[in-house]
Design a protein around this motif. Structure first.
Motif, PDB file in Angstrom:
ATOM      1  N   VAL A 167      80.859  45.455  63.299  1.00 30.07           N
ATOM      2  CA  VAL A 167      80.663  46.160  64.472  1.00 30.07           C
ATOM      3  C   VAL A 167      81.057  46.695  64.285  1.00 30.07           C
ATOM      4  O   VAL A 167      81.685  47.600  63.131  1.00 30.07           O
ATOM      5  CB  VAL A 167      81.644  44.733  65.310  1.00 30.07           C
ATOM      6  N   LEU A 168      80.035  48.105  65.449  1.00 26.94           N
ATOM      7  CA  LEU A 168      81.356  49.845  65.074  1.00 26.94           C
ATOM      8  C   LEU A 168      81.768  49.968  66.410  1.00 26.94           C
ATOM      9  O   LEU A 168      80.986  49.715  66.964  1.00 26.94           O
ATOM     10  CB  LEU A 168      79.724  50.630  64.414  1.00 26.94           C
ATOM     11  N   LEU A 169      83.086  50.390  65.759  1.00 28.36           N
ATOM     12  CA  LEU A 169      84.160  50.935  66.813  1.00 28.36           C
ATOM     13  C   LEU A 169      84.421  51.800  66.922  1.00 28.36           C
ATOM     14  O   LEU A 169      84.312  52.756  65.812  1.00 28.36           O
ATOM     15  CB  LEU A 169      85.401  49.854  67.190  1.00 28.36           C
ATOM     16  N   PRO A 170      84.474  53.340  67.020  1.00 29.80           N
ATOM     17  CA  PRO A 170      84.642  54.186  67.309  1.00 29.80           C
ATOM     18  C   PRO A 170      86.196  54.732  67.160  1.00 29.80           C
ATOM     19  O   PRO A 170      87.231  53.549  67.472  1.00 29.80           O
ATOM     20  CB  PRO A 170      83.594  55.133  68.833  1.00 29.80           C
ATOM     21  N   PRO A 171      86.709  55.748  66.881  1.00 29.11           N
ATOM     22  CA  PRO A 171      87.731  55.808  66.333  1.00 29.11           C
ATOM     23  C   PRO A 171      88.968  55.472  67.504  1.00 29.11           C
ATOM     24  O   PRO A 171      89.684  55.070  66.668  1.00 29.11           O
ATOM     25  CB  PRO A 171      88.079  57.485  65.048  1.00 29.11           C
ATOM     26  N   ASP A 172      88.499  56.570  68.479  1.00 28.07           N
ATOM     27  CA  ASP A 172      89.259  56.458  69.674  1.00 28.07           C
ATOM     28  C   ASP A 172      89.103  55.030  69.883  1.00 28.07           C
ATOM     29  O   ASP A 172      90.438  54.390  70.403  1.00 28.07           O
ATOM     30  CB  ASP A 172      88.388  56.994  70.594  1.00 28.07           C
ATOM     31  N   LYS A 173      88.296  53.910  70.181  1.00 25.18           N
ATOM     32  CA  LYS A 173      88.722  52.378  69.982  1.00 25.18           C
ATOM     33  C   LYS A 173      89.435  51.568  69.200  1.00 25.18           C
ATOM     34  O   LYS A 173      90.757  51.352  69.242  1.00 25.18           O
ATOM     35  CB  LYS A 173      87.853  51.675  70.546  1.00 25.18           C
TER      36      LYS A 173
END
Length: 288
Positions: A167-173
Motif C-alpha cells: 500500500v502506498l501512503l503519502p508522507p502526510d498520512k
C-alpha cells in the motif's frame, strides 16, 4: 540537507580490526525487495565463520522471522547464519536454547538451537495486545487509505501499518498514523515499508543491549567500539546516533528529508549488496 556520510572505503583499518559483532536491520538492508540474495546470505555465513557475532534486529513480525532463524527445508528457506534474531523492534527474539534463564514461550522448545523469548512478561503482553488492536482499528477509521500490514498474523508484540510494501501512503498520512499512535501512548517508528507501533520500553537499541547481555554476559555500552550497525531508514536513527561504527546502505537516500541522525559511513551499493560490502570490509581487515 543530508549530513555528509563518509564512504565505506574510508573506515580506518584499525577500527575495522576491532569489530567483534554486527547488528543489522533486515528489510532493504539485508534483503532486496523482501528476499535475501545469495551475496547477502553468504555474507552472513562468512561473518559467522570468521567468529563474529551476527544479530539482525527488525520490525518484521516474529512469524516472518521464524523460517529464516530456524530454516524451513519444506519451503526451501535456508537458515540464516545468525546468533540470534530480534523481531518487532525488540519485543520478541529467537535466542539459543541454552539460555534457560529467559522467558521462553511455554512448550516452545524448538529443538533447532533457537527458541523464542520476550522482552516483556506474559501479563503485560496480554494487556498491551488488546490495547494495540483498538489503536489499529482507530487508524483504519481515521486515516484514509491506511491498511494493516499483510504480515500481521505473525505479530505478537506490535502492530504495523503498511505504507510502502503493498500500500502506498503519502508522507502526510504516514505522519498522521505516527501521531495517532503516539497520542495513544505508543512508541511509533517508520521503517522502509511499515509504520510500527507498540507499548513498552523496548526499541532497537534496547534489543541490542538485551542480546549482548543474554548471549555474552556483557554490557553493550561498555564495548560499543567493537560493534557495527547497518541500516537503511528512519527507524535505524537511534542506532546510527548511538553506534560509532554505523553504516547505511546506499538506498538510505530515500529518507534524506526525514533523517535527523545519519550513519557514519555509506556503503556503495543498495540493500543486500551493500550489506555484503560491509561484511567484506570487516573480513578483509581481519586478514590484513
Amino acid at each position: 540537507m543530508p549530513q555528509p556520510m563518509l564512504p565505506l572505503s574510508s573506515w580506518p583499518l584499525a577500527e575495522r580490526q576491532r569489530i567483534i559483532g554486527v547488528f543489522t536491520d533486515i528489510d532493504d538492508t539485508l534483503t532486496t525487495h523482501q528476499a535475501i540474495t545469495p551475496d547477502a546470505l553468504q555474507a552472513l555465513a562468512d561473518l559467522k565463520a570468521a567468529g563474529l557475532a551476527v544479530i539482525p534486529i527488525t520490525g518484521r513480525p516474529v512469524g516472518w522471522c521464524e523460517p529464516h532463524a530456524l530454516g524451513d527445508a519444506a519451503r526451501g528457506v535456508p537458515r540464516w547464519s545468525v546468533d540470534a534474531m530480534v523481531a518487532e523492534n525488540g519485543g520478541v527474539a529467537f535466542v539459543p536454547d541454552s539460555l534457560k534463564q529467559i522467558d521462553l514461550q511455554p512448550g516452545y522448545q524448538l529443538g533447532k538451537q533457537l527458541s523464542k523469548a520476550y522482552y516483556a512478561d506474559a501479563a503485560s503482553r496480554s494487556v498491551n495486545w488488546l490495547k494495540m488492536q483498538q489503536v489499529a482499528q482507530r487508524v483504519l477509521r481515521e486515516v484514509p487509505g491506511a491498511a494493516i500490514s499483510r504480515d500481521a498474523a505473525g505479530r505478537e508484540t506490535d502492530i504495523a501499518i503498511d505504507y510502502a510494501e503493498h500500500v502506498l501512503l503519502p508522507p502526510d498520512k504516514v505522519a498522521q498514523v505516527v501521531a495517532l499512535m503516539q497520542s495513544e501512548g505508543m512508541q511509533a517508528t517508520v521503517s522502509s515499508i511499515h509504520i510500527n507501533g507498540w507499548y513498552g520500553t523496548h526499541n532497537k537499541l534496547e534489543a541490542a543491549r538485551w542480546m549482548v547481555r543474554l548471549l555474552f554476559d556483557c554490557t553493550l555500552d561498555n564495548e560499543l567500539d567493537h560493534w557495527v550497525y547497518v541500516g537503511d531508514s528512519t527507524n535505524d536513527q537511534l542506532m546510527f546516533e548511538h553506534f560509532p561504527h554505523s553504516i547505511g546502505v546506499a538506498n538510505i537516500h530515500r529518507f534524506d528529508a526525514q533523517l535527523l541522525h545519519w550513519p557514519r559511513y555509506e556503503a556503495p551499493s543498495e540493500r543486500g549488496a551493500g550489506f555484503a560490502e560491509v561484511a567484506r570490509a570487516i573480513l578483509e581487515a581481519r586478514d590484513a
